[in-house]
Write a protein that holds these residues in place. Structure first.
Motif, PDB file in Angstrom:
ATOM      1  N   VAL A 176      12.747  -6.155  -0.929  1.00  0.00           N
ATOM      2  CA  VAL A 176      11.839  -6.993  -0.122  1.00  0.00           C
ATOM      3  C   VAL A 176      10.384  -6.558  -0.223  1.00  0.00           C
ATOM      4  CG1 VAL A 176      11.234  -7.596   2.252  1.00  0.00           C
ATOM      5  CG2 VAL A 176      13.582  -7.865   1.458  1.00  0.00           C
ATOM      6  N   PRO A 177      10.039  -5.277  -0.009  1.00  0.00           N
ATOM      7  CA  PRO A 177       8.615  -4.910  -0.086  1.00  0.00           C
ATOM      8  C   PRO A 177       8.013  -5.081  -1.484  1.00  0.00           C
ATOM      9  CG  PRO A 177       9.894  -3.214   1.044  1.00  0.00           C
ATOM     10  CD  PRO A 177      10.864  -4.128   0.380  1.00  0.00           C
ATOM     11  N   ILE A 178       8.850  -5.021  -2.518  1.00  0.00           N
ATOM     12  CA  ILE A 178       8.335  -5.141  -3.885  1.00  0.00           C
ATOM     13  C   ILE A 178       8.124  -6.603  -4.257  1.00  0.00           C
ATOM     14  CG2 ILE A 178       8.820  -4.650  -6.313  1.00  0.00           C
ATOM     15  CD1 ILE A 178      10.448  -2.244  -5.397  1.00  0.00           C
ATOM     16  N   VAL A 179       9.123  -7.431  -3.936  1.00  0.00           N
ATOM     17  CA  VAL A 179       9.039  -8.853  -4.286  1.00  0.00           C
ATOM     18  C   VAL A 179       8.057  -9.575  -3.381  1.00  0.00           C
ATOM     19  CG1 VAL A 179      10.332 -11.001  -4.501  1.00  0.00           C
ATOM     20  CG2 VAL A 179      11.380  -8.830  -5.200  1.00  0.00           C
ATOM     21  N   ALA A 180       8.146  -9.321  -2.078  1.00  0.00           N
ATOM     22  CA  ALA A 180       7.244  -9.968  -1.118  1.00  0.00           C
ATOM     23  C   ALA A 180       5.968  -9.141  -1.005  1.00  0.00           C
ATOM     24  CB  ALA A 180       7.926 -10.111   0.238  1.00  0.00           C
ATOM     25  N   THR A 181       5.008  -9.441  -1.832  1.00  0.00           N
ATOM     26  CA  THR A 181       3.761  -8.678  -1.842  1.00  0.00           C
ATOM     27  C   THR A 181       2.957  -8.847  -0.557  1.00  0.00           C
ATOM     28  OG1 THR A 181       2.702 -10.547  -2.963  1.00  0.00           O
ATOM     29  CG2 THR A 181       3.593  -8.785  -4.342  1.00  0.00           C
ATOM     30  N   SER A 182       3.226  -9.917   0.175  1.00  0.00           N
ATOM     31  CA  SER A 182       2.499 -10.161   1.418  1.00  0.00           C
ATOM     32  C   SER A 182       3.194  -9.559   2.630  1.00  0.00           C
ATOM     33  CB  SER A 182       2.328 -11.668   1.633  1.00  0.00           C
ATOM     34  OG  SER A 182       3.589 -12.317   1.695  1.00  0.00           O
ATOM     35  N   ALA A 183       4.217  -8.747   2.396  1.00  0.00           N
ATOM     36  CA  ALA A 183       4.945  -8.139   3.512  1.00  0.00           C
ATOM     37  C   ALA A 183       4.031  -7.218   4.303  1.00  0.00           C
ATOM     38  CB  ALA A 183       6.148  -7.369   2.990  1.00  0.00           C
ATOM     39  N   GLY A 184       4.127  -7.309   5.606  1.00  0.00           N
ATOM     40  CA  GLY A 184       3.288  -6.483   6.467  1.00  0.00           C
ATOM     41  C   GLY A 184       3.738  -5.040   6.508  1.00  0.00           C
ATOM     42  N   ARG A 185       2.929  -4.221   7.146  1.00  0.00           N
ATOM     43  CA  ARG A 185       3.251  -2.792   7.221  1.00  0.00           C
ATOM     44  C   ARG A 185       4.497  -2.550   8.060  1.00  0.00           C
ATOM     45  NH1 ARG A 185      -1.636   1.132   8.618  1.00  0.00           N
ATOM     46  NH2 ARG A 185      -2.275   0.127   6.651  1.00  0.00           N
ATOM     47  N   PHE A 213      17.593  -2.978 -10.316  1.00  0.00           N
ATOM     48  CA  PHE A 213      16.840  -1.868  -9.754  1.00  0.00           C
ATOM     49  C   PHE A 213      15.809  -1.335 -10.742  1.00  0.00           C
ATOM     50  CE2 PHE A 213      20.519  -1.575  -6.848  1.00  0.00           C
ATOM     51  CZ  PHE A 213      19.822  -1.568  -5.649  1.00  0.00           C
ATOM     52  N   GLY A 214      16.130  -1.374 -12.031  1.00  0.00           N
ATOM     53  CA  GLY A 214      15.139  -0.951 -13.020  1.00  0.00           C
ATOM     54  C   GLY A 214      13.928  -1.857 -13.018  1.00  0.00           C
ATOM     55  N   SER A 215      14.169  -3.160 -12.868  1.00  0.00           N
ATOM     56  CA  SER A 215      13.064  -4.116 -12.823  1.00  0.00           C
ATOM     57  C   SER A 215      12.205  -3.891 -11.586  1.00  0.00           C
ATOM     58  CB  SER A 215      13.612  -5.544 -12.835  1.00  0.00           C
ATOM     59  OG  SER A 215      14.401  -5.781 -13.976  1.00  0.00           O
ATOM     60  N   LEU A 216      12.851  -3.724 -10.448  1.00  0.00           N
ATOM     61  CA  LEU A 216      12.095  -3.509  -9.207  1.00  0.00           C
ATOM     62  C   LEU A 216      11.328  -2.186  -9.239  1.00  0.00           C
ATOM     63  CD1 LEU A 216      14.780  -4.727  -6.633  1.00  0.00           C
ATOM     64  CD2 LEU A 216      12.697  -5.927  -7.321  1.00  0.00           C
ATOM     65  N   ALA A 217      11.978  -1.158  -9.778  1.00  0.00           N
ATOM     66  CA  ALA A 217      11.328   0.152  -9.808  1.00  0.00           C
ATOM     67  C   ALA A 217      10.096   0.140 -10.708  1.00  0.00           C
ATOM     68  CB  ALA A 217      12.322   1.218 -10.275  1.00  0.00           C
ATOM     69  N   VAL A 218      10.229  -0.429 -11.903  1.00  0.00           N
ATOM     70  CA  VAL A 218       9.085  -0.428 -12.818  1.00  0.00           C
ATOM     71  C   VAL A 218       7.983  -1.362 -12.313  1.00  0.00           C
ATOM     72  CG1 VAL A 218       9.788  -2.302 -14.376  1.00  0.00           C
ATOM     73  CG2 VAL A 218       8.529  -0.346 -15.269  1.00  0.00           C
ATOM     74  N   LEU A 219       8.364  -2.442 -11.641  1.00  0.00           N
ATOM     75  CA  LEU A 219       7.357  -3.350 -11.094  1.00  0.00           C
ATOM     76  C   LEU A 219       6.560  -2.679  -9.994  1.00  0.00           C
ATOM     77  CD1 LEU A 219       6.102  -6.178 -10.967  1.00  0.00           C
ATOM     78  CD2 LEU A 219       7.916  -6.820  -9.360  1.00  0.00           C
ATOM     79  N   SER A 220       7.248  -1.925  -9.133  1.00  0.00           N
ATOM     80  CA  SER A 220       6.542  -1.237  -8.050  1.00  0.00           C
ATOM     81  C   SER A 220       5.591  -0.170  -8.568  1.00  0.00           C
ATOM     82  CB  SER A 220       7.557  -0.601  -7.095  1.00  0.00           C
ATOM     83  OG  SER A 220       8.298   0.417  -7.757  1.00  0.00           O
ATOM     84  N   VAL A 221       5.902   0.411  -9.730  1.00  0.00           N
ATOM     85  CA  VAL A 221       5.062   1.463 -10.292  1.00  0.00           C
ATOM     86  C   VAL A 221       3.932   0.893 -11.135  1.00  0.00           C
ATOM     87  CG1 VAL A 221       5.062   3.418 -11.892  1.00  0.00           C
ATOM     88  CG2 VAL A 221       6.920   3.172 -10.240  1.00  0.00           C
ATOM     89  N   GLU A 222       4.237  -0.125 -11.939  1.00  0.00           N
ATOM     90  CA  GLU A 222       3.276  -0.615 -12.924  1.00  0.00           C
ATOM     91  C   GLU A 222       2.361  -1.726 -12.402  1.00  0.00           C
ATOM     92  OE1 GLU A 222       2.813   0.450 -16.104  1.00  0.00           O
ATOM     93  OE2 GLU A 222       4.197   2.078 -15.662  1.00  0.00           O
ATOM     94  N   ARG A 223       2.722  -2.360 -11.316  1.00  0.00           N
ATOM     95  CA  ARG A 223       1.954  -3.509 -10.858  1.00  0.00           C
ATOM     96  C   ARG A 223       0.523  -3.140 -10.482  1.00  0.00           C
ATOM     97  NH1 ARG A 223       5.056  -6.870  -6.603  1.00  0.00           N
ATOM     98  NH2 ARG A 223       4.980  -4.861  -5.522  1.00  0.00           N
ATOM     99  N   ASP A 224       0.341  -1.978  -9.910  1.00  0.00           N
ATOM    100  CA  ASP A 224      -0.991  -1.560  -9.464  1.00  0.00           C
ATOM    101  C   ASP A 224      -1.700  -0.663 -10.474  1.00  0.00           C
ATOM    102  OD1 ASP A 224      -0.580  -2.936  -7.091  1.00  0.00           O
ATOM    103  OD2 ASP A 224       0.382  -1.207  -6.134  1.00  0.00           O
ATOM    104  N   SER A 225      -1.095  -0.471 -11.644  1.00  0.00           N
ATOM    105  CA  SER A 225      -1.737   0.367 -12.653  1.00  0.00           C
ATOM    106  C   SER A 225      -2.866  -0.406 -13.335  1.00  0.00           C
ATOM    107  CB  SER A 225      -0.704   0.793 -13.707  1.00  0.00           C
ATOM    108  OG  SER A 225      -1.311   1.511 -14.744  1.00  0.00           O
TER     109      SER A 225
END
Length: 245
Positions: free
Chosen positions: A31-40, A131-143
């Motif tokens: 959820v926090p990775i896919v929903a980029t607009s998720a609140g704190r 999980f590999g897709s979600l993990a790499v997306l969470s790491v690489e998206r802000d690079s």
């Protein structure tokens, strides 16, 4: 014997609830990775769920250890479970919780006698891909130099990496992303080997079954041939007696 029965009873009773918790963990992780607009607040709730699921698996390991007849043997034969339980405590990193939960789910799933190798491999492929897709997306998206920006890019990259194709159109640029890539490469090779071995074993089993059936048919034909020969001999003997009479 009673302790061993209690351990088996516990494992049988808790297997499905733990697998259900693993699904909850997957949702909380995604959820926090896919929903980029998720609140704190939502992100904190998902993190709390992840830790709760890990704590449930850790408690399950402790209970099985207590119920084991020989605890030293249990620790020695379930060392991977122990490593998965202790892994997130080394450093409170989200990826470590992911790896440890995947390991614990895999260990518990193997205990199910109704789960065949093919089903387990298929589940492992889907789980690693997701999980590999979600993990790499969470790491690489802000690079700053990253080129994996969307979930579609991450899925495509994970699929090509697990199948060892590697088109090169998407690649991780961070150190942690490359570690994830190495894990997916090794997992893909291992799963490919399992699938190949499973197919080869299936063919060998089929050939052996056909050979057994062929040998049985040959033995049956030989037995019938011997019976026919014996009957012919008896008929010839009877004919000879009739002619003499």
């Amino acid at each position: 014997m009673q302790e061993r029965t209690a351990q088996a009873w516990w494992e049988e009773r808790t297997q499905r609830p733990l697998l259900a918790l693993a699904v909850v963990f997957a949702v909380a992780y995604a959820v926090p990775i896919v929903a980029t607009s998720a609140g704190r607040s939502l992100t904190r709730a998902c993190v709390a769920v992840e830790w709760a699921v890990w704590a449930a698996f850790a408690a399950d390991y402790v209970v099985r250890l207590v119920l084991a007849e020989d605890r030293r043997t249990f620790v020695r034969t379930h060392w991977l479970d122990l490593c998965a339980v202790l892994l997130p405590l080394i450093q409170p990193l989200k990826l470590l919780r992911l790896v440890s939960t995947l390991l614990l789910v895999g260990q518990r799933a193997r205990m199910a006698s109704q789960i065949r190798v093919t089903t387990y491999v298929a589940g492992a492929v889907v789980g690693l891909l997701m999980f590999g897709s979600l993990a790499v997306l969470s790491v690489e998206r802000d690079s700053p130099d990253g080129n994996i920006r969307t979930l579609g890019d991450a899925l495509w990259w994970s699929f090509t990496t697990m199948t060892t194709v590697g088109y090169g159109d998407h690649a991780p640029t961070t150190g942690l992303g490359r570690i994830i890539a190495v894990g997916l490469m090794l997992s893909g090779i291992a799963l490919l080997g399992v699938v190949t071995a499973n197919i080869a074993a299936w063919f060998i089993e089929r050939f052996e079954k056909e050979n057994v059936e062929e040998r049985q048919q040959t033995e049956a034909i030989r037995a019938l041939t011997e019976e026919v020969r014996a009957l012919r001999a008896e008929v010839a003997a009877l004919q000879g007696q009739t002619e003499r009479m």
